[in-house]
Design a protein around this motif. Structure first.
Motif: not given
Length: 422
Positions: A322-339
């Protein structure tokens, strides 16, 4: 193929054929002439002769039944004709020989009936008075059936030849698909003999994108050369996808796998590797893994990488169901480091290396930077993630792997934090 006395004639009703001995003799004579006159270069091969004789026999039986039938077209030549065309294509017999076979068989049949003064037909028709009518009808129908059968066989020959050019041996391909579908639970000697490939031992599967058989074979030969594995099997899975198995008694070591990947990338073809896996189940699993790696190509940020190895993306194939769910998880974990910024990319790379090794010294060595630089970047990560970020090592490593696999643009877009053009 059973004798004509059995009444088994390619779908005709049992007992429909006359049982006189002349028909048995005619079948044998016509089949022999077809083999020896139309295919003299193959007549000495017992297997070829037996198979061709059996198929010619069916044709002669159909023609004889039709000629003797008061209803005219009492038998159907379509299926035996198509079967003959396909079989000749698989034997690499050229198309002109298909025509020769039909006309040779027709001439021999008419010659034989003429030589025997149509005694069999006259007797079957009720006496000599009926022989003229039977001769005329039989000749016309046999010529019509010959022309019809020739056309059907040539069409089947052309289609089968095209399949062979695209996909190799269709029988072997069908058997491989049956194995992949789980229809063969055990690796028997008979199964290996039919397949022409060993199913015990360790298997690697290489999926290859190629337009034709020649292109796929070129890539597969490069894989065999890199691994020094001669026991290989290559079949077409669909129009442009080929599956090749490299099998040996023991799994390859990491060095040989690296050489394989490098060789495949050097061919310029799009490939994916699965395995090594052991036994019949391993034959299937190696293909499944290669397929899963290839399926990830549309999801991953690969920067033009041609050869994918399932072992490099095994975790991602699960996480990204589930790409959307996985992406949301990673973005939440990394915060501004996902930029997308270069600064965020440097911090992510340092954080990944440090969480993987657990050592600032090893991190500095792997990245080729000073330990003080590592400390400064980890301090920046703590400011972004919070001082207790080390309590979430597994979550952060997973998020970093997802970010690395997807790339910043795709991850942020799938997480709903950016648009494709932003």
């Amino acid at each position: 193929m059973e004798s004509t006395r059995s009444g088994d004639v390619s779908g005709a009703p049992a007992g429909a054929l006359p049982r006189s001995a002349w028909l048995d003799l005619m079948v044998d004579a016509v089949a022999t002439a077809a083999v020896e006159e139309a295919c003299p270069e193959s007549a000495g091969g017992a297997a070829f002769r037996n198979c061709l004789t059996a198929l010619v026999r069916v044709h002669v039986q159909v023609m004889a039944l039709t000629a003797l039938s008061s209803g005219g077209r009492g038998a159907v030549v379509e299926e035996p004709a198509r079967r003959l065309g396909r079989w000749l294509a698989e034997q690499r017999v050229p198309a002109p020989t298909v025509k020769d076979l039909y006309w040779t068989a027709m001439r021999r049949m008419l010659d034989l009936w003429s030589e025997t003064q149509w005694r069999g037909l006259a007797a079957a028709g009720g006496g000599a008075a009926a022989s003229g009518e039977l001769v005329t009808r039989a000749t016309r129908l046999v010529m019509d059936l010959t022309e019809e059968g020739k056309g059907l066989a040539l069409a089947a020959h052309e289609a089968a030849t095209a399949d062979l050019l695209r996909g190799g041996n269709p029988r072997r391909r069908d058997l491989v698909l049956e194995i992949l579908d789980g229809r063969h639970p055990k690796a028997t000697f008979a199964l290996e003999a039919d397949l022409g490939h060993r199913l015990s031992g360790s298997h690697l599967c290489v999926l290859i994108r190629a337009d034709d058989l020649a292109g796929a074979q070129k890539v597969f030969r490069a894989a065999q050369a890199a691994t020094k594995i001669r026991d290989g099997l290559l079949v077409a899975i669909d129009g442009t996808t080929w599956a090749g198995w490299l099998s040996r008694p023991r799994p390859l070591d990491a060095g040989a796998l690296g050489a394989l990947r490098e060789a495949l990338a050097g061919t310029g073809a799009r490939t994916a590797i699965g395995g090594p896996r052991t036994g019949l189940d391993g034959f299937r699993r190696a293909h499944q893994e290669a397929r899963r790696a290839e399926d990830m190509r549309s999801v991953l940020a690969l920067d033009g990488e041609l050869c994918l190895n399932f072992n490099d993306f095994a975790l991602e194939t699960v996480l990204l169901s589930d790409v959307s769910a996985a992406s949301a998880f990673a973005a939440d974990e990394l915060g501004e480091l996902a930029d997308r910024t270069p600064r965020a990319a440097r911090i992510r790379g340092t954080l990944f290396a440090w969480l993987s090794s657990g050592s600032q010294t090893l991190t500095a060595s792997r990245l080729g930077i000073h330990e003080n630089t590592v400390r400064l970047r980890l301090a920046t990560a703590a400011d972004a993630l919070g001082p207790d970020f080390t309590d979430r090592r597994i979550e952060l490593l997973t998020a970093l792997r997802l970010h690395r696999a997807l790339g910043a643009d795709r991850l942020l877009t799938a997480a709903g934090l950016a648009t494709p053009d932003s």
